[in-house]
Design an enzyme around this catalytic site. Structure first.
Site, PDB file in Angstrom:
ATOM      1  N   GLY A  99       0.838  -1.196   0.000  1.00  0.00           N
ATOM      2  CA  GLY A  99       0.000   0.000   0.000  1.00  0.00           C
ATOM      3  C   GLY A  99       0.865   1.234   0.000  1.00  0.00           C
ATOM      4  O   GLY A  99       2.038   1.185   0.373  1.00  0.00           O
ATOM      5  N   SER A 143       2.523  10.048   1.966  1.00  0.00           N
ATOM      6  CA  SER A 143       3.931  10.247   2.302  1.00  0.00           C
ATOM      7  C   SER A 143       4.659   8.942   2.585  1.00  0.00           C
ATOM      8  O   SER A 143       5.819   8.963   2.977  1.00  0.00           O
ATOM      9  CB  SER A 143       4.017  11.149   3.539  1.00  0.00           C
ATOM     10  N   ALA A 144       3.981   7.817   2.407  1.00  0.00           N
ATOM     11  CA  ALA A 144       4.614   6.562   2.833  1.00  0.00           C
ATOM     12  C   ALA A 144       4.284   5.407   1.908  1.00  0.00           C
ATOM     13  O   ALA A 144       3.284   5.428   1.192  1.00  0.00           O
ATOM     14  CB  ALA A 144       4.122   6.215   4.239  1.00  0.00           C
ATOM     15  N   GLY A 156       0.505   5.677   0.651  1.00  0.00           N
ATOM     16  CA  GLY A 156      -0.322   6.845   0.943  1.00  0.00           C
ATOM     17  C   GLY A 156       0.416   8.084   0.498  1.00  0.00           C
ATOM     18  O   GLY A 156       1.348   8.008  -0.315  1.00  0.00           O
ATOM     19  N   LYS A 186       6.190   0.407   7.454  1.00  0.00           N
ATOM     20  CA  LYS A 186       5.788   1.633   6.761  1.00  0.00           C
ATOM     21  C   LYS A 186       7.031   2.489   6.587  1.00  0.00           C
ATOM     22  O   LYS A 186       7.703   2.818   7.572  1.00  0.00           O
ATOM     23  CB  LYS A 186       4.728   2.349   7.595  1.00  0.00           C
ATOM     24  N   ASP A 192      -9.710  11.188  11.612  1.00  0.00           N
ATOM     25  CA  ASP A 192      -9.760  10.733  10.207  1.00  0.00           C
ATOM     26  C   ASP A 192     -10.363   9.327  10.125  1.00  0.00           C
ATOM     27  O   ASP A 192      -9.815   8.436   9.481  1.00  0.00           O
ATOM     28  CB  ASP A 192      -8.348  10.766   9.601  1.00  0.00           C
ATOM     29  N   VAL A 228       3.982   1.163   2.257  1.00  0.00           N
ATOM     30  CA  VAL A 228       3.915   0.097   3.260  1.00  0.00           C
ATOM     31  C   VAL A 228       4.295  -1.223   2.598  1.00  0.00           C
ATOM     32  O   VAL A 228       3.820  -1.539   1.501  1.00  0.00           O
ATOM     33  CB  VAL A 228       2.494   0.017   3.879  1.00  0.00           C
TER      34      VAL A 228
HETATM   35  N1  LIG Z   1      -0.223  -2.643   9.035  1.00  0.00           N
HETATM   36  C1  LIG Z   1      -0.591  -2.767   7.760  1.00  0.00           C
HETATM   37  N2  LIG Z   1      -0.767  -3.986   7.211  1.00  0.00           N
HETATM   38  C2  LIG Z   1      -1.137  -4.110   5.920  1.00  0.00           C
HETATM   39  N3  LIG Z   1      -1.371  -3.078   5.083  1.00  0.00           N
HETATM   40  C3  LIG Z   1      -1.218  -1.835   5.579  1.00  0.00           C
HETATM   41  C4  LIG Z   1      -0.823  -1.615   6.931  1.00  0.00           C
HETATM   42  N4  LIG Z   1      -0.754  -0.283   7.144  1.00  0.00           N
HETATM   43  C5  LIG Z   1      -1.106   0.300   5.991  1.00  0.00           C
HETATM   44  N5  LIG Z   1      -1.379  -0.619   5.037  1.00  0.00           N
HETATM   45  C6  LIG Z   1      -1.788  -0.359   3.646  1.00  0.00           C
HETATM   46  O1  LIG Z   1      -1.067   0.753   3.160  1.00  0.00           O
HETATM   47  C7  LIG Z   1      -1.969   1.814   2.789  1.00  0.00           C
HETATM   48  C8  LIG Z   1      -1.337   3.158   3.109  1.00  0.00           C
HETATM   49  O2  LIG Z   1      -1.046   3.212   4.503  1.00  0.00           O
HETATM   50  P1  LIG Z   1      -1.283   4.523   5.354  1.00  0.00           P
HETATM   51  O3  LIG Z   1      -2.713   4.957   5.196  1.00  0.00           O
HETATM   52  O4  LIG Z   1      -0.811   4.277   6.736  1.00  0.00           O
HETATM   53  O5  LIG Z   1      -0.318   5.535   4.602  1.00  0.00           O
HETATM   54  P2  LIG Z   1      -0.397   7.099   4.656  1.00  0.00           P
HETATM   55  O6  LIG Z   1       0.726   7.677   3.843  1.00  0.00           O
HETATM   56  O7  LIG Z   1      -0.478   7.514   6.087  1.00  0.00           O
HETATM   57  O8  LIG Z   1      -1.790   7.336   3.938  1.00  0.00           O
HETATM   58  P3  LIG Z   1      -2.636   8.658   3.817  1.00  0.00           P
HETATM   59  O9  LIG Z   1      -2.446   9.111   2.408  1.00  0.00           O
HETATM   60  O10 LIG Z   1      -4.048   8.173   4.108  1.00  0.00           O
HETATM   61  O11 LIG Z   1      -2.119   9.588   4.850  1.00  0.00           O
HETATM   62  C9  LIG Z   1      -3.259   1.517   3.560  1.00  0.00           C
HETATM   63  O12 LIG Z   1      -4.382   2.021   2.903  1.00  0.00           O
HETATM   64  C10 LIG Z   1      -3.267  -0.009   3.607  1.00  0.00           C
HETATM   65  O13 LIG Z   1      -3.823  -0.534   2.411  1.00  0.00           O
END
Ligand SMILES: Nc1ncnc2c1ncn2[C@@H]1O[C@H](COP(=O)(O)OP(=O)(O)OP(=O)(O)O)[C@@H](O)[C@H]1O
Length: 395
Positions: free
Chosen positions: A25, A29-30, A27, A47, A142, A32
């Site tokens: 996955g 800034s990250a 998002g 992450k 959120d 995973v």
């Molecule tokens: N612990 C986990 N196990 C499996 N998949 C995960 C996990 N954490 C996150 N993901 C996957 O990765 C994606 C992105 O993670 P996350 O939402 O934490 O990133 P972000 O950069 O904070 O996103 P956002 O753009 O919402 O701020 C999630 O939608 C999910 O599909």
């Protein structure tokens, strides 16, 4: 020793102990990854936050997120086993949730919404997480299906504390917060009106919207640009769950969350006692069908790519087979609709300068608010300043 202490002891802060497998996955800034913690040969999620991509505001959000993930200790919250800096990235090690988010699960298996039994279980687990956070003086800010993660045995965990807030930030307990943050479709009216302030009841509103999202496959007003969502949320009657196929107690529970006056909304603790949640069945009953339909699990979104000859510290190369690539394109396009809602004042200004509200374009949506005073505003504002004036006039 506390659970957190135990996991800190078990999981090392040495990147060489982790073999990053595939990307599951990403998002704003990250990215995973599914990963193996080599000393114990167990699967975790890592992450990787690109610190170079963070400006000051984002760094604050990263700090807040990792800090919150480190102290939370509840089965329905994703907590960090540990976090450490690797080159220009911050790695956060956490439990691996093999199905991914409810948003992805829904999109894949039931784009028009889940069944009541599935929703009931997922919501009850999420509400337990909120009850815990609120008792600790935190607001998640959120809550949405995209931030509720599932695994293949039906564990449900609320994630993403990037915009969460503590009511004790300034030392004393603050009566309320007034930062305008969150995601417009899920955002409570009082959050939109920064001057009034808000508290944990804002999460209860978002929780009610999440219930509608899980019931219909999308939140109310998702077809509109953010500014219009803000106006309609403030000016119209709250959305309702109208469908005949859902029980009276489900409809009642949603209606209790979606009351404009936050004081009249129940706390998470009180809501947990609602009759709707008394019917919640354990995951082996409630989620059995859904989890079977999601086999193989949604994650990975990228094919497995074990890198025997590379250092575990390197991020896996991004190659994908055609189906995975198609899945990724589809996912990212779908997510764009969601991520695009992440509130950004510059974005809104840009949008406001071009927006002409067109009531004729309103799609019919049975849960969407009825007659729309916002239509009176069409052509009514073209800048954020004008938008604010409209709010002052109408609210
Ligand atoms: N612990 C986990 N196990 C499996 N998949 C995960 C996990 N954490 C996150 N993901 C996957 O990765 C994606 C992105 O993670 P996350 O939402 O934490 O990133 P972000 O950069 O904070 O996103 P956002 O753009 O919402 O701020 C999630 O939608 C999910 O599909």
């Amino acid at each position: 020793m506390s659970k957190m202490g135990e996991s800190q002891r078990i999981y090392s802060a040495n990147p060489a102990d982790y073999k990053l497998l595939e990307e599951v996955g990403n998002g704003a800034s990250a990215t995973v990854y599914r990963a193996i913690f080599l000393p114990r040969n167990n699967v975790v999620a890592v992450k990787c936050l690109d610190l170079d991509r963070c400006n000051n505001g984002n760094l604050e959000s990263v700090r807040r997120e990792t800090q919150t993930m480190a102290w939370v200790d509840h089965p329905n919250l994703v907590r960090a086993y540990c976090s450490f800096v690797v080159g220009r990235n911050l790695w956060v090690v956490m439990p691996f949730m093999s199905v991914g988010s409810c948003f992805h699960a829904m999109k894949k298996a039931h784009p028009d919404g889940l069944e009541e039994m599935e929703i009931c279980f997922i919501l009850k687990e999420t509400l337990r997480a909120l009850d815990y956070l609120h008792r600790q003086g935190h607001i998640h800010r959120d809550v949405k299906a995209g931030n509720i993660l599932l695994d293949n045995i039906g564990s449900v965990k609320l994630s993403d504390f990037g915009v969460s807030a503590c009511m004790f930030d300034s030392g004393d307990r603050q009566r309320c917060r007034n930062t305008f943050t969150g995601t417009p479709c899920w955002m409570a009216p009082e959050v939109m009106q920064a001057e009034t302030g808000y508290d944990s009841k804002a999460d209860i509103w978002s929780f009610g919207i999440t219930a509608l999202e899980l019931a219909h496959g999308h939140p109310p007003l998702s077809q509109y640009p953010p500014l219009k969502v803000l106006l309609m949320t403030l000016q119209n009657e709250p959305p309702r769950l109208g469908d005949k196929k859902f029980s009276k107690s489900f409809k009642e529970m949603v209606a209790m969350c979606l009351v404009k006056d936050p004081k009249k909304r129940p706390t998470a603790e009180k809501l947990l006692k609602h009759s709707f949640f008394k019917n919640a069945k354990p995951p082996e009953l409630s989620l059995k069908k859904l989890l079977a339909e999601l086999q193989p699990p949604l994650n990975p979104v990228k094919p497995l790519q074990v890198q025997d000859d590379e250092s575990a510290q390197q991020l896996p190369a991004k190659t994908a087979s055609l189906p995975a690539e198609q899945e990724e394109i589809s996912t990212s396009m779908y997510q764009k609709g969601i991520s695009a809602w992440n509130f950004d004042i510059e974005d809104l200004k840009a949008q406001a300068s071009t927006l002409v509200i067109d009531s004729d374009a309103d799609a019919d949506d049975d849960e969407t608010m009825q007659s729309s005073p916002v239509d009176n505003c069409r052509d009514g504002f073209t800048t954020v300043e004008q938008f604010k004036q409209v709010l002052q006039m109408n609210c």
